[in-house]
Design a protein around this motif. Structure first.
Motif, short mmCIF file in Angstrom:
data_model
loop_
_atom_site.label_atom_id
_atom_site.label_comp_id
_atom_site.label_asym_id
_atom_site.label_seq_id
_atom_site.Cartn_x
_atom_site.Cartn_y
_atom_site.Cartn_z
N ILE A 62 -54.61 18.90 -2.01
CA ILE A 62 -55.62 19.96 -1.91
C ILE A 62 -56.72 19.56 -0.95
O ILE A 62 -57.27 20.39 -0.22
CB ILE A 62 -56.18 20.28 -3.31
CG1 ILE A 62 -55.06 20.89 -4.18
CG2 ILE A 62 -57.35 21.25 -3.22
CD1 ILE A 62 -55.48 21.22 -5.59
N ASP A 63 -57.04 18.26 -0.89
CA ASP A 63 -58.03 17.79 0.08
C ASP A 63 -57.55 18.08 1.50
O ASP A 63 -58.32 18.50 2.36
CB ASP A 63 -58.25 16.29 -0.11
CG ASP A 63 -59.26 15.74 0.87
OD1 ASP A 63 -60.41 16.22 0.87
OD2 ASP A 63 -58.91 14.84 1.67
N ALA A 64 -56.25 17.85 1.75
CA ALA A 64 -55.69 18.13 3.09
C ALA A 64 -55.78 19.62 3.41
O ALA A 64 -56.10 20.01 4.54
CB ALA A 64 -54.24 17.65 3.15
N LEU A 65 -55.50 20.47 2.43
CA LEU A 65 -55.61 21.92 2.64
C LEU A 65 -57.04 22.31 3.01
O LEU A 65 -57.27 23.09 3.94
CB LEU A 65 -55.16 22.64 1.37
CG LEU A 65 -55.05 24.18 1.41
CD1 LEU A 65 -54.06 24.65 0.35
CD2 LEU A 65 -56.39 24.87 1.15
N LEU A 66 -58.01 21.73 2.29
CA LEU A 66 -59.41 22.08 2.54
C LEU A 66 -59.89 21.58 3.90
O LEU A 66 -60.75 22.20 4.52
CB LEU A 66 -60.30 21.53 1.42
CG LEU A 66 -60.25 22.31 0.10
CD1 LEU A 66 -61.13 21.65 -0.95
CD2 LEU A 66 -60.68 23.76 0.31
N ASN A 68 -58.19 21.59 6.60
CA ASN A 68 -57.77 22.64 7.53
C ASN A 68 -58.67 23.86 7.42
O ASN A 68 -59.04 24.48 8.42
CB ASN A 68 -56.32 23.05 7.24
CG ASN A 68 -55.33 21.98 7.63
OD1 ASN A 68 -55.59 21.19 8.53
ND2 ASN A 68 -54.19 21.93 6.94
N TYR A 69 -59.00 24.21 6.18
CA TYR A 69 -59.78 25.43 5.96
C TYR A 69 -61.19 25.29 6.48
O TYR A 69 -61.73 26.22 7.09
CB TYR A 69 -59.82 25.76 4.47
CG TYR A 69 -60.87 26.79 4.14
CD1 TYR A 69 -60.70 28.12 4.52
CD2 TYR A 69 -62.05 26.44 3.51
CE1 TYR A 69 -61.67 29.08 4.26
CE2 TYR A 69 -63.03 27.38 3.24
CZ TYR A 69 -62.83 28.70 3.61
OH TYR A 69 -63.79 29.63 3.36
N GLN A 74 -63.96 30.80 6.76
CA GLN A 74 -63.86 32.21 6.42
C GLN A 74 -62.63 32.40 5.53
O GLN A 74 -61.78 31.52 5.45
CB GLN A 74 -63.74 33.09 7.67
CG GLN A 74 -62.55 32.75 8.55
CD GLN A 74 -62.53 33.57 9.81
OE1 GLN A 74 -63.31 34.51 9.96
NE2 GLN A 74 -61.64 33.24 10.73
N SER A 75 -62.56 33.53 4.84
CA SER A 75 -61.43 33.76 3.95
C SER A 75 -60.12 33.68 4.72
O SER A 75 -60.00 34.20 5.83
CB SER A 75 -61.56 35.14 3.28
OG SER A 75 -62.70 35.18 2.45
N HIS A 76 -59.14 33.02 4.09
CA HIS A 76 -57.88 32.79 4.81
C HIS A 76 -56.78 32.55 3.80
O HIS A 76 -57.02 32.08 2.69
CB HIS A 76 -58.03 31.58 5.73
CG HIS A 76 -56.99 31.49 6.79
ND1 HIS A 76 -57.06 32.22 7.95
CD2 HIS A 76 -55.84 30.78 6.88
CE1 HIS A 76 -56.01 31.96 8.71
NE2 HIS A 76 -55.25 31.08 8.07
N TRP A 90 -55.21 31.77 -1.45
CA TRP A 90 -56.32 32.59 -0.94
C TRP A 90 -57.58 31.74 -1.04
O TRP A 90 -58.03 31.40 -2.12
CB TRP A 90 -56.44 33.85 -1.78
CG TRP A 90 -57.47 34.84 -1.34
CD1 TRP A 90 -58.68 35.08 -1.92
CD2 TRP A 90 -57.39 35.75 -0.24
NE1 TRP A 90 -59.35 36.08 -1.26
CE2 TRP A 90 -58.58 36.50 -0.22
CE3 TRP A 90 -56.41 35.98 0.73
CZ2 TRP A 90 -58.82 37.48 0.73
CZ3 TRP A 90 -56.66 36.97 1.70
CH2 TRP A 90 -57.84 37.69 1.69
N VAL A 91 -58.13 31.34 0.10
CA VAL A 91 -59.26 30.43 0.15
C VAL A 91 -60.49 31.20 0.60
O VAL A 91 -60.49 31.86 1.64
CB VAL A 91 -58.99 29.26 1.11
CG1 VAL A 91 -60.09 28.22 1.00
CG2 VAL A 91 -57.64 28.62 0.80
N THR A 92 -61.57 31.13 -0.23
CA THR A 92 -62.75 31.97 -0.01
C THR A 92 -64.01 31.12 -0.09
O THR A 92 -64.18 30.35 -1.04
CB THR A 92 -62.83 33.08 -1.08
OG1 THR A 92 -61.59 33.79 -1.13
CG2 THR A 92 -63.96 34.04 -0.77
#
Length: 481
Positions: A62-66, A68-69, A74-76, A90-92
Motif C-alpha cells: 500500500i505504501d508503494a501504491l501511495l 504513485n498516487y 487528485q482522485s484516481h 479509488w484513491v481520494t
C-alpha cells in the motif's frame, strides 16, 4: 409530504454514517502513512497479507501504491494485486491524508462501443442521442431500468426519458417526484461526486474502525440512509447507480439506473459511463446555450417597439397604457402591474391593493432583481385570496432612491400532474427507531393541481433580465429620479 418526514431526511448526516457498503473495503491513511480508519471487512477480502490496524504504519504494497498516487494529488483509480484477486482502488485526497477504497476489479472489459454525440441541432436530435445513451448504459451495466431524472424549479423532479428492459414492470416516464425524495443534503453530495452506486440494498452495512468521525462525502462506498433503503425496497429495487449531471457546479439532473437484483459495477466501468454521460451533458448544454442565444436575438427584434416607447422624453397615462399592453403580449400574461414608489399602473388581472401590499413588500426586500413562481401562495404561511395564482417580476432602482417594480400576473390554471405515488402520504411506522418511512406505492397518482398558474417558460428569467435592462435605459424613467 409531512414536515416531520422532510425534516428527518434533511437532518441526516449522510457523510458521517461511520459505515460502508459490503462490495468493497476502506482504508484511511494520514500524511505520515499511519492507519487512521479501516473497515471491518478488510481482512475478509484478502487484500493484503498484513491486515492494516489503526495506529500502525501501512504495509509495503500500500505504501508503494501511495507513492504513485501522491505525485498526482487528485482522485484516481489504481490497479492493485490482492492475495487472491485483482482490485481497483479509488484513491481520494482528504484534508489530513488519503482515503483508499478497494473494490474487486472487472473480470472483462466493456466491448460495446459507446455512442458518439455530434453537435445537437434541435430537440429531435437531443431526444435521439439521449435515448441512445440510456440504451447503451442499460446494455453495459445490466440494469433493467435507466431514467433521465430532470430537476424542476422548486426542487421536484420529473422522469423526462426512460429505457425499460423486457423483464421490468411498469414505467416512470413523465411522472413527477417530490423534492423530498432526493433531499438537499443528498443533492449537495451528488454535486461533489460523479456517480453513486448502491450495490446491494438488502445487505448490512460494514462498520469503520478508527478515532473520531471520518468524512465520507467523496467515498464511493459510503453506506446508505435507512430512509433510502426503505424507499428502494418499496420500489422493488435492490441495486442502483446514479450519475450526476451538473451545470456550473449545480445539480440539474440525475441519470439513474435500477436493478431488481444486487449488482456491483467495477470502478473502471462506472468512470467510463460517467465520462460518456459527461460528453452527452456537454453537448446538451451547448445546444441549450445556442437556444438561449437564438432566443435573445428574437428578444431584440420583438422588443423594438417597447424600446421606442421607453425612449420617449416624458411619460403620461397613455404611454403607460401602451407599455403595459406590449408587456402583456410579450410575457403571455393575464395582467401587468407597474409600481413606481406609491404610483401604480395596471391592466388586466392583477393583485388587488391588499395583496399587492404584501407581495410588493416581500419582493422589495429580496436580493435578487428578478423572481418567478407559478404559485405565489407559497410565499405566505396563510393563503392569500386573489385572482392571480402566479407571477414573475423584476425591479430596479431609479436614480438614488426611487424603486420600479414590474409584475406579470397569471390567473389560476387547473391541470393534472402525474406523480410516482401520492407524494403527500408517506407511510407511518410504529417503530421507535424509524418514526416515518417513504410512501409504499409508486403507482401513477394524478393530482388535480389548483392554486397554480400556467407554467412560465424555462427562458422567462432571460426575458425578465432583458426587459429590466430596457427599463433601466429608459429616458423618461431617468428623468423621474
Amino acid at each position: 409530504m409531512t414536515d416531520r418526514f422532510i425534516e428527518s431526511c434533511e437532518q441526516e448526516q449522510l457523510h458521517l454514517s461511520g459505515h460502508i457498503q459490503t462490495f468493497g473495503a476502506l482504508l484511511m491513511v494520514d500524511d505520515d502513512n499511519y492507519v487512521r480508519h479501516v473497515s471491518d471487512n478488510f481482512a475478509a477480502l484478502a487484500i493484503t497479507a498484513q491486515v492494516p490496524k489503526v495506529g500502525e504504519q501501512i504495509c509495503v504494497p500500500i505504501d508503494a501504491l501511495l507513492r504513485n498516487y501522491r505525485s498526482a494529488r487528485q482522485s484516481h483509480v489504481f490497479g492493485f494485486s490482492g492475495i487472491n484477486d485483482e482490485f481497483s482502488v479509488w484513491v481520494t485526497p482528504q484534508p489530513t491524508g488519503v482515503l483508499l477504497e478497494f473494490v474487486k476489479a472487472a473480470s472483462h472489459k466493456v466491448t460495446t462501443a459507446a455512442p458518439e454525440f455530434p453537435v445537437i441541432r434541435d430537440e429531435d436530435e437531443r431526444f435521439f442521442y439521449r435515448r441512445q445513451l440510456l440504451e447503451w448504459i442499460a446494455q453495459v451495466s445490466g440494469h433493467q431500468r435507466v431514467m433521465y431524472y430532470q430537476f424542476l424549479d422548486g426542487g421536484d423532479g420529473r422522469v423526462v426519458d426512460e429505457y425499460v428492459s423486457s423483464d421490468a414492470e411498469g414505467s416512470y416516464l413523465d411522472l413527477h417526484f417530490p423534492a423530498s425524495d432526493i433531499p438537499k443534503v443528498a443533492r449537495r453530495i451528488y454535486e461533489q461526486t460523479p456517480w453513486r452506486q448502491i450495490a446491494d440494498a438488502t445487505s448490512d452495512a460494514v462498520p469503520i474502525n478508527g478515532d473520531g468521525q471520518l468524512d465520507l462525502t467523496l467515498s464511493c462506498l459510503r453506506s446508505v440512509s435507512p430512509y433510502h433503503l426503505q424507499y428502494m425496497s418499496n420500489m422493488g429495487v435492490e441495486s442502483s447507480v446514479s450519475f450526476s449531471i451538473l451545470n456550473q457546479n449545480s445539480l440539474t439532473a440525475l441519470l439513474s439506473c435500477h436493478s431488481m437484483t444486487p449488482r456491483a459495477l467495477p470502478l473502471e466501468l462506472l468512470n467510463h459511463i460517467s465520462d460518456v454521460v459527461g460528453m452527452f451533458s456537454l453537448r446538451e448544454r451547448g445546444w441549450e446555450s445556442q437556444e438561449r442565444f437564438a432566443f435573445l436575438d428574437t428578444l431584440n427584434l420583438s422588443s423594438a417597439s417597447l424600446k421606442s416607447l421607453l425612449g420617449q422624453p416624458s411619460s403620461n397615462e397613455g404611454l403607460w397604457a401602451e407599455i403595459i399592453s406590449i408587456l402583456i403580449q410579450q410575457f403571455d400574461a393575464d395582467g401587468v402591474l407597474i409600481c413606481i414608489d406609491d404610483m401604480v399602473y395596471s391592466n388586466g388581472i392583477v393583485f388587488d391593493s391588499d395583496v399587492l401590499h404584501l407581495v410588493d413588500g416581500w419582493f422589495v426586500e429580496q436580493e435578487e432583481s428578478v423572481f418567478v413562481t407559478d404559485s405565489f401562495n407559497r410565499l405566505s404561511d396563510e393563503p392569500l385570496l386573489s385572482e392571480v395564482a402566479g407571477f414573475c417580476a423584476f425591479k430596479l432602482t431609479i436614480g438614488q432612491v426611487r424603486q420600479l417594480r414590474v409584475y406579470f400576473c397569471r390567473q389560476e390554471f387547473i391541470h393534472d400532474v402525474s406523480w410516482g405515488g401520492n407524494p403527500n402520504k408517506p407511510r407511518e411506522s410504529t417503530s421507535a427507531e424509524s418514526p416515518t418511512s417513504p410512501r409504499s406505492s409508486f403507482a401513477r397518482w394524478v393530482e388535480k393541481r389548483v392554486g397554480h398558474c400556467r407554467p412560465w417558460s424555462s427562458l422567462v428569467a432571460l426575458r425578465l433580465h432583458h426587459y429590466r435592462r430596457l427599463f433601466e435605459a429608459s429616458h423618461f424613467l431617468r428623468s423621474l429620479s
